[in-house]
Design an enzyme around this catalytic site. Structure first.
Site, PDB file in Angstrom:
ATOM      1  N   PRO A 261       1.317   3.604  18.257  1.00  0.00           N
ATOM      2  CA  PRO A 261       1.046   2.580  19.285  1.00  0.00           C
ATOM      3  C   PRO A 261      -0.229   1.803  19.026  1.00  0.00           C
ATOM      4  CG  PRO A 261       0.627   4.787  20.145  1.00  0.00           C
ATOM      5  CD  PRO A 261       1.316   4.968  18.825  1.00  0.00           C
TER       6      PRO A 261
ATOM      7  N   VAL B 151      -7.239 -15.547  -7.341  1.00  0.00           N
ATOM      8  CA  VAL B 151      -7.342 -14.415  -6.412  1.00  0.00           C
ATOM      9  C   VAL B 151      -8.744 -14.374  -5.808  1.00  0.00           C
ATOM     10  CG1 VAL B 151      -7.265 -11.896  -6.211  1.00  0.00           C
ATOM     11  CG2 VAL B 151      -5.610 -13.091  -7.667  1.00  0.00           C
TER      12      VAL B 151
ATOM     13  N   HIS C 157      -3.942   5.865   3.304  1.00  0.00           N
ATOM     14  CA  HIS C 157      -4.665   4.663   2.884  1.00  0.00           C
ATOM     15  C   HIS C 157      -4.057   3.390   3.461  1.00  0.00           C
ATOM     16  CE1 HIS C 157      -5.929   1.592  -0.133  1.00  0.00           C
ATOM     17  NE2 HIS C 157      -6.977   2.357  -0.345  1.00  0.00           N
TER      18      HIS C 157
ATOM     19  N   ASP D  15       0.819  -1.212   0.000  1.00  0.00           N
ATOM     20  CA  ASP D  15       0.000   0.000   0.000  1.00  0.00           C
ATOM     21  C   ASP D  15       0.854   1.263   0.000  1.00  0.00           C
ATOM     22  OD1 ASP D  15      -2.499   1.654   0.585  1.00  0.00           O
ATOM     23  OD2 ASP D  15      -3.285  -0.367   0.806  1.00  0.00           O
TER      24      ASP D  15
ATOM     25  N   SER E  65     -11.408  -1.077  -1.122  1.00  0.00           N
ATOM     26  CA  SER E  65     -10.115  -1.131  -0.442  1.00  0.00           C
ATOM     27  C   SER E  65     -10.262  -1.545   1.013  1.00  0.00           C
ATOM     28  CB  SER E  65      -9.424   0.236  -0.488  1.00  0.00           C
ATOM     29  OG  SER E  65      -8.753   0.444  -1.701  1.00  0.00           O
TER      30      SER E  65
END
Length: 458
Positions: free
Chosen positions: A179, A327, A217, A171, A391
């Site tokens: 954290p 896929v 993203h 990405d 996404s």
């Protein structure tokens, strides 16, 4: 005001199981190789699609047994074409004069090359909303309604992993010091040629003058898989602290566009498979691409499951790489279970499953992480952001696939093959094994994935 509003939301996000002890440390899940999956057919030859978006002046060449210099000599390109690199799959990465890509590709083909294509560009498949924090306890973007559609809470109750699975996220950029994500991140890798290395390797790439972009993203996608869960802070990850993310940066500036390329993705996919990733998440899309198909086949042969976003055009036909054989394609549904208005679908049967990834009209979006840093040349969108798009369906599906692998391995002594994972996820999805052109095999049902004795644990 934003900070105080967010603090009002946090107790509701993590009201359950606050006293649960941390899970035990487990060994890594080992992928099961699938040598029967074939790579490029020897007979394949010709030219790629030069009308698709691509890097100006770059070609990828599958040679015909010639040395690089010999091939360029036969094509009359010595002194004009430059060999940039040899990709892991064996293709030559060439630089030629911009605007002359097709003509030089035809010359290489006549000189004996098997196949020549441009270095394609890949785009992200999501667009974030403004980074607004909720001001009400009735915030519709809380994760629970979205996770409920994939039966996540029931799956967490049944999740007893025998190993720690790894999901490679390819990405934009990641913050390994956050954290909310750092405890579940593995050391990352920068697959781009942007020159960033060391502690800065996963940072957003510096933009050229006048360019603008959004690099949060990748942090958002990784957060849906592996955000630290049950810590009373921000958002939950599908893996409940039992899945590790291998962050791989593949987006950088090509001209004025923050994008990725065939050459970068080819290397990144092979790298992830060679590192033993159990699942690769590809929340990106582009044209049909021979080299990317081959690198995905390489990953599948190594035993790595590949999950890719279906596309955000709202049209019939999945984008690539979601469309490639082997896929698992991840489409999006809205909270009422219907296909999201932006989600691509497929009237031709495909390995398509769904998760809740939001909607345009009426607006639906879900919270996940953002970079929350000022890099000098790029300011992150905040601690958390509302996201929508396929996404953000894909990492939910990838996380469920990783949970299945971690539950399967201790029972059978090895991880399931990619084919077994696809069968399990598709046959247990909400359409009951039937294929629907709008929603494929239906919404992934995480609880069934972890318990089904017909398709998943026969």
């Amino acid at each position: 005001m934003r900070r105080s509003a967010l603090l009002l939301l946090l107790p509701l996000l993590y009201a359950c199981n606050q006293t649960q002890s941390p899970p035990p440390t487990l060994q890594a899940c080992r992928p099961t190789q699938s040598p029967s999956i074939q790579g490029l057919p020897p007979s394949f030859q010709g030219l790629g699609d030069f009308d698709a978006p691509h890097v100006p002046g770059e070609l990828l060449v599958l040679g015909g047994g010639f040395t690089p210099q010999g091939l360029l000599d036969r094509a009359g390109l010595l002194g004009e074409a430059e060999v940039l690199s040899t990709l892991p799959g064996g293709a030559l990465h060439l630089r030629v004069p911009p605007g002359q890509e097709r003509a030089r590709a035809e010359a290489l083909l006549r000189a004996g090359a098997r196949y020549v294509q441009p270095n394609y560009l890949y785009r992200l498949l999501a667009r974030p909303n403004d980074p607004l924090y909720p001001e009400s306890l009735l915030d519709p973007s809380r994760q629970q309604p979205f996770f409920r559609l994939i039966q996540m809470e029931q799956a967490w109750d049944r999740f007893a992993p025998g190993c720690t699975p790894t999901v490679a996220v390819l990405d934009t950029a990641f913050d390994p010091k956050d954290p909310e994500l750092a405890p579940n991140l593995l050391p990352g890798y920068n697959a781009t040629p942007d020159g960033l290395s060391g502690p800065k390797a996963l940072d957003p790439s510096p933009p050229p003058s006048g360019a603008s972009y959004e690099a949060d993203h990748g942090q958002g996608v990784a957060g849906l898989i592996a955000a630290v869960t049950n810590n009373g802070s921000y958002v939950a990850g599908v893996g409940w602290n039992r899945i590790k993310v291998l962050p791989i940066k593949v987006f950088y500036f090509v001209g004025s566009r923050y994008t990725s390329t065939t050459a970068v993705l080819d290397g990144a996919i092979r790298y992830a498979a060679d590192q033993g990733a159990n699942v690769i998440n590809l929340s990106l899309g582009g044209p049909q691409d021979l080299y990317l198909r081959d690198s995905i086949s390489y990953a599948l042969r190594k035993g790595t499951v590949v999950v890719a976003a279906a596309g955000n055009d709202g049209t019939d036909g999945l984008v690539y790489p979601a469309r490639y054989p082997g896929v698992i394609a991840a489409g999006s549904v809205r909270l009422d279970g219907r296909r999201s208005d932006f989600s691509n679908y497929s009237s031709t049967p495909a390995d398509l499953v769904m998760a809740a990834g939001g909607n345009h009209f009426p607006l639906e979006a879900l919270w996940s992480l953002a970079l929350n840093r000022d890099y000098g040349y790029y300011r992150g969108l905040g601690r958390v952001v509302k996201w929508k798009g396929t996404s953000f369906s894909a990492p939910q599906v990838a996380g469920v696939a990783a949970m299945y692998i971690a539950q399967y391995q201790p029972r059978y002594g090895q991880a399931p093959t990619p084919d077994q994972v696809r069968t399990c996820l598709t046959m247990t999805a909400s359409n009951g094994g039937r294929y629907d052109p709008q929603t494929g095999y239906g919404i992934v049902q995480a609880d069934r994935v972890l318990t089904d004795t017909t398709y998943c644990f026969p």
